[in-house]
Write a protein that holds these residues in place. Structure first.
Motif, short mmCIF file in Angstrom:
data_model
loop_
_atom_site.label_atom_id
_atom_site.label_comp_id
_atom_site.label_asym_id
_atom_site.label_seq_id
_atom_site.Cartn_x
_atom_site.Cartn_y
_atom_site.Cartn_z
N ALA A 45 0.82 -1.22 0.00
CA ALA A 45 0.00 0.00 0.00
C ALA A 45 0.86 1.27 0.00
N ARG A 46 2.16 1.09 -0.05
CA ARG A 46 3.14 2.19 -0.03
C ARG A 46 3.02 3.07 1.22
N GLU A 47 2.55 2.49 2.31
CA GLU A 47 2.50 3.21 3.58
C GLU A 47 3.89 3.27 4.21
N VAL A 48 4.72 2.32 3.85
CA VAL A 48 6.07 2.26 4.41
C VAL A 48 6.98 1.68 3.34
N GLN B 155 6.77 7.89 -3.95
CA GLN B 155 6.28 8.50 -5.20
C GLN B 155 6.05 7.49 -6.32
N ALA B 156 6.46 6.25 -6.11
CA ALA B 156 6.31 5.27 -7.20
C ALA B 156 4.90 4.70 -7.21
N GLY B 157 4.60 3.93 -8.24
CA GLY B 157 3.29 3.27 -8.32
C GLY B 157 2.35 3.99 -9.28
N ARG B 158 2.86 4.97 -10.01
CA ARG B 158 2.00 5.72 -10.92
C ARG B 158 2.24 5.39 -12.38
N ALA B 159 3.46 4.97 -12.73
CA ALA B 159 3.81 4.75 -14.14
C ALA B 159 3.06 3.57 -14.73
N LEU B 160 2.85 3.64 -16.03
CA LEU B 160 2.41 2.47 -16.80
C LEU B 160 3.65 1.64 -17.08
N VAL B 161 3.66 0.39 -16.60
CA VAL B 161 4.82 -0.47 -16.82
C VAL B 161 4.41 -1.65 -17.72
N VAL C 190 12.86 -0.01 -12.04
CA VAL C 190 11.56 0.45 -12.56
C VAL C 190 10.89 1.37 -11.55
N SER C 191 10.95 1.00 -10.28
CA SER C 191 10.32 1.80 -9.23
C SER C 191 10.94 3.19 -9.16
N VAL C 192 12.26 3.26 -9.29
CA VAL C 192 12.95 4.55 -9.23
C VAL C 192 12.59 5.40 -10.44
N LEU C 193 12.56 4.80 -11.62
CA LEU C 193 12.17 5.53 -12.84
C LEU C 193 10.76 6.10 -12.67
N ASP C 194 9.87 5.26 -12.20
CA ASP C 194 8.48 5.61 -11.93
C ASP C 194 8.41 6.82 -10.98
N ALA C 195 9.11 6.70 -9.87
CA ALA C 195 9.05 7.76 -8.85
C ALA C 195 9.63 9.08 -9.36
N LEU C 196 10.59 8.99 -10.28
CA LEU C 196 11.27 10.21 -10.73
C LEU C 196 10.62 10.81 -11.97
N GLU D 10 -9.78 -2.61 -12.34
CA GLU D 10 -11.15 -2.89 -11.92
C GLU D 10 -11.28 -4.23 -11.21
N SER D 11 -10.54 -5.22 -11.69
CA SER D 11 -10.73 -6.60 -11.21
C SER D 11 -9.95 -6.92 -9.94
N GLY D 12 -9.03 -6.00 -9.57
CA GLY D 12 -8.19 -6.29 -8.41
C GLY D 12 -6.87 -6.96 -8.80
N GLU D 13 -6.71 -7.27 -10.09
CA GLU D 13 -5.47 -7.90 -10.55
C GLU D 13 -4.26 -7.01 -10.28
N ARG D 14 -4.43 -5.70 -10.46
CA ARG D 14 -3.32 -4.79 -10.23
C ARG D 14 -2.86 -4.85 -8.78
N GLU D 15 -3.82 -4.87 -7.86
CA GLU D 15 -3.46 -4.93 -6.44
C GLU D 15 -2.79 -6.27 -6.11
N ARG D 16 -3.28 -7.33 -6.73
CA ARG D 16 -2.67 -8.65 -6.49
C ARG D 16 -1.20 -8.64 -6.91
N ARG D 17 -0.93 -8.07 -8.09
CA ARG D 17 0.47 -8.05 -8.55
C ARG D 17 1.34 -7.19 -7.63
N ARG D 18 0.78 -6.08 -7.15
CA ARG D 18 1.57 -5.22 -6.26
C ARG D 18 1.86 -5.91 -4.93
N ALA D 19 0.87 -6.64 -4.44
CA ALA D 19 1.07 -7.36 -3.18
C ALA D 19 2.14 -8.43 -3.34
N ASP D 20 2.13 -9.13 -4.47
CA ASP D 20 3.16 -10.14 -4.74
C ASP D 20 4.55 -9.52 -4.76
#
Lengths: 314, 314
Positions: free
Chosen positions: A298-301, B44-50, B133-139, B252-262
């Motif tokens: 969740a990027r909380e930490v 700041q990461a988590g916004r880019a289209l990867v 990727v996360s650093v590129l995204d955040a920057l 919409e389906s929650g797939e994005r959150e699943r991948r982030r949690a993994d």
């Protein structure tokens, strides 16, 4: 568990293939008793000749391995084939139709064939392969042939278990394959040009020889280029002799000890990591770890801060 | 170190490509300051289209990626390409001549291209790629294209960082490639038949469609088959639209959150393991670990017993 394992191991050692298959499944899936199997077999391992056979798909590796099985069986030793297909991480097993060609060998009582599923090896496919090979070795297999398909890092790791690695190519794979060979070339102790009755075999051998001159120079061992035609069996004897020469060199030069020390380091470090994580979870609870993961997701930490916190409380 | 990093990050965020390259090198090589970079950029990461682009060699992936760069640049967003070549574990970098084709894009101020060496990533290539990727995204990079060559487990792991994965094939790769596709197929969100002006494109598309029906059924997303001809640019728009549709579905389906949690779980567990081993070594000394390795290599003790002993004393 311990008694059942001892009995199973004894039967496997005596040549009972079903018992051997069962033992390997325990080890491969890390079922209860896996550590017990490793413990009991470990002191007896380290005697088998372990040959890795790798290379891009379409090189006729399975047919070549089948020829090697025949050649090594002539000495009366038990021979095992461990076929690993890292390119199939989700289908749960080896998908190569080539494997069927091994079936005739499988009827031989002294030949044991194992296709390794590539899914679900928490500790990594290479580690699991190394354990399977070690158990086969300890239970009386004289020669273990480890066959992998592909050209990536995973295959490189898997094939490191071998004392001698043969990289199999064929004429006419084209430029795309050149890129791949450059990487894998550095783990090859022997270069095999299979299907060498095809046009272009001379060029392929020449290309390989030239690529070898470009790579990092190795102390004391220049990988020979062996030509085979697995379909007819031509060149199998040359390959067996090349393996023998490499083994003799490895024993004499200290290379064999170096490879064994590397394997031991990888296994000890991996078990240590597993053990430390289990102990941490016992101390602070697995839920704490799961919560930390959820907060990171969740990027909380950030992950570093989350882990520091876990370690502080452990 | 902290001050230098803050300054470097600010310049990178402002669009200074040299500063960005330096930041990524710190992260990639785990140099001092790497943890600081991850910490500072993580929120700041988590916004880019990867978007991941993978497939066997010879599929024209780099040309296709170059087309995608052009398409995404039209929106004015910064675009980065991360090119990873796991098939080259020893040569220390991407060896694909294809990469040169990206050079014309590299002159565009809004395009950043990074070839990732595949050697020396102690934490694994996939983990390092995820951080880059996360650093590129955040920057401030709006779109990150992750290109990998190959079809093994390593490529699968690398490309998992992407929110949408495109698997690129071409007509006429032959039966050998079929075996490979079956494994990687399961991570593909979009199937691309590139060079689709070649003969056999219809058959390849049909084969793919049939293979999809054989695989594990997926909840809610049927990977579309998109035809492209990267050399002319035909089909690039279709691919961009397919990516958009997949992104909308994943959100919409929650797939994005699943991948982030993994991804979070993998990173936390890896850092935890590293931290625990470092602490153990501080407590009992690195020499103790090295001695245990040597004894295992000499088969004086089995790896489980050696590790138990280390843990007991820690």
């Amino acid at each position: 568990v311990a008694v059942a394992t001892a009995d199973l191991l004894e039967r496997a050692r005596g040549g009972d293939k079903r018992a051997l298959a069962r033992v390997l499944t325990v080890v491969e899936n890390d079922e209860p008793g896996a550590a017990d199997v490793v413990r009991r077999t470990f002191p007896q391992a380290g005697r088998a000749l372990v040959v890795g056979v790798t290379g891009p798909p379409g090189g006729g590796k399975s047919t070549l391995v089948s020829r090697l099985v025949g050649a090594y069986r002539e000495s009366g030793q038990r021979v095992a084939v461990v076929a690993v297909d890292p390119s199939s991480p989700f289908t749960g097993g080896a998908i190569l139709g080539d494997r069927i060609r091994m079936q005739s060998r499988a009827l031989d009582e002294g030949v044991f064939i194992r296709s390794m599923a590539s899914r679900g090896h928490a500790g990594g496919l290479a580690r699991t392969t190394a354990r399977v090979v070690s158990v086969l070795d300890a239970l009386g297999t004289g020669v273990v042939l480890v066959e992998t398909v592909g050209v990536g890092q995973e295959e490189v790791e898997v094939v490191r278990v071998a004392g001698t690695v043969a990289l199999v190519t064929v004429p006419g794979l084209g430029d795309d394959i050149q890129a791949i060979k450059a990487g894998v070339l550095e783990i090859a102790d022997i270069l095999v040009v299979n299907k060498s009755d095809r046009p272009g075999a001379d060029e392929t051998a020449r290309d390989l020889a030239q690529m070898l001159t470009l790579g990092t120079p190795r102390a004391g061992w220049k990988p020979p280029i062996v030509r085979t035609t697995a379909a007819t069996g031509d060149g199998t004897g040359d390959l067996v002799r090349a393996v023998e020469r490499h083994q003799a060199w490895a024993a004499e030069s200290g290379e064999r000890e170096r490879r064994r020390a590397d394997a031991a380091r990888i296994e000890v470090e991996a078990l240590l990591r597993d053990g430390l994580v289990r102990r941490l979870e016992r101390r602070i609870g697995g839920d704490r770890v799961r919560l930390a993961v959820a907060r990171v997701a969740a990027r909380e930490v950030d992950p570093y801060a989350a882990v520091e916190e876990l370690l502080r409380d452990a």
